[in-house]
Design a protein around this motif. Sequence first.
Motif, PDB file in Angstrom:
ATOM      1  N   HIS A 168       0.840  -1.184   0.000  1.00  0.00           N
ATOM      2  CA  HIS A 168       0.000   0.000   0.000  1.00  0.00           C
ATOM      3  C   HIS A 168       0.884   1.245   0.000  1.00  0.00           C
ATOM      4  O   HIS A 168       2.025   1.201   0.480  1.00  0.00           O
ATOM      5  N   SER A 222      -6.155  -5.283   0.229  1.00  0.00           N
ATOM      6  CA  SER A 222      -4.911  -5.772  -0.360  1.00  0.00           C
ATOM      7  C   SER A 222      -5.173  -6.559  -1.642  1.00  0.00           C
ATOM      8  O   SER A 222      -4.398  -6.466  -2.599  1.00  0.00           O
ATOM      9  N   ARG A 246      -5.711  -4.027  -4.170  1.00  0.00           N
ATOM     10  CA  ARG A 246      -4.425  -3.440  -4.558  1.00  0.00           C
ATOM     11  C   ARG A 246      -3.776  -4.292  -5.645  1.00  0.00           C
ATOM     12  O   ARG A 246      -3.233  -3.766  -6.629  1.00  0.00           O
TER      13      ARG A 246
END
Length: 292
Positions: free
Chosen positions: A72, A83, A86
Amino acid sequence: MADHACREPRVTAIIVVFNGERYLREAIDSVVGQSFTDWELLVVDDGSTDRSSVIVRDYAQRLPGKVRLLSHPDKGNHGISASRNRGLAEARGAYVAFLDADDTWLPEKLSEQVCIMESDPALGLIYGRTLIWHSWAKLAGRADYYYPLGVEPNARYDPPVLLELLLQNQAQTPTTCNALMRSSLLATLGGFENSFRLMFEDQTFFAKALAFAPVYVSGQTWARYRQHVESCSAASARVGADEAARITFLRWLNGVMADQGASFRIRSAIWKVLARETWKTSKRSIVRRLQR
């Protein structure tokens, strides 16, 4: 190196790790050891303080253009849903497959799943059997087993059949370590819900997928789901948080299905399960208070 960096891979594999150095190499090795080689691996470090990032950098140096370490922007811990999102933001593959840092894939997973997906362009998702894996530990004391699929294997199911079965706990969930999904489906439905940091985070995507996309369910075993006391599911069960988490998920799902224009059939199924689960939880709460 240049070829891997420039050419889009067929599959993007995503591993999220948070202080997972104990099992991480085994997870990565199960991706590297796939018979299907047209993949990239994105490992998202969710603010680890152990050697997880060091382990990933070692693979990235040995397999440049194939393995990448992500984090991050603030290097902090944002939870598994954020996540995974991401990783999705960086994914280049036509297909996406997730693997938790303590689980492993079997060598033919990607080869067999991609073959099935490409034989039916309408499919949004494919999953099979997941081994509930105790035998990794020599002194486990429990045998490995499978949850029932809940449907006939090796068949395509149109929505919302699988969602209705999943809501009734009559079908195995498409575990994240097992499923392969089209990137286009993720783009259409959105990824994972960031507010779900632990329990039911996987179902925030899978429920939407089962509601709107054709899904193939296989009888093949493609993943091993490691059982250990440090896992999120074990921690939730120990503190008795599963029921509350399920109700939170059902309330969230009801709102999402309304926003996405789901059919009355789907919304009715959710309402019925939510009402039943809420009543059961309330009843148990009353009994506990009376027993004090």
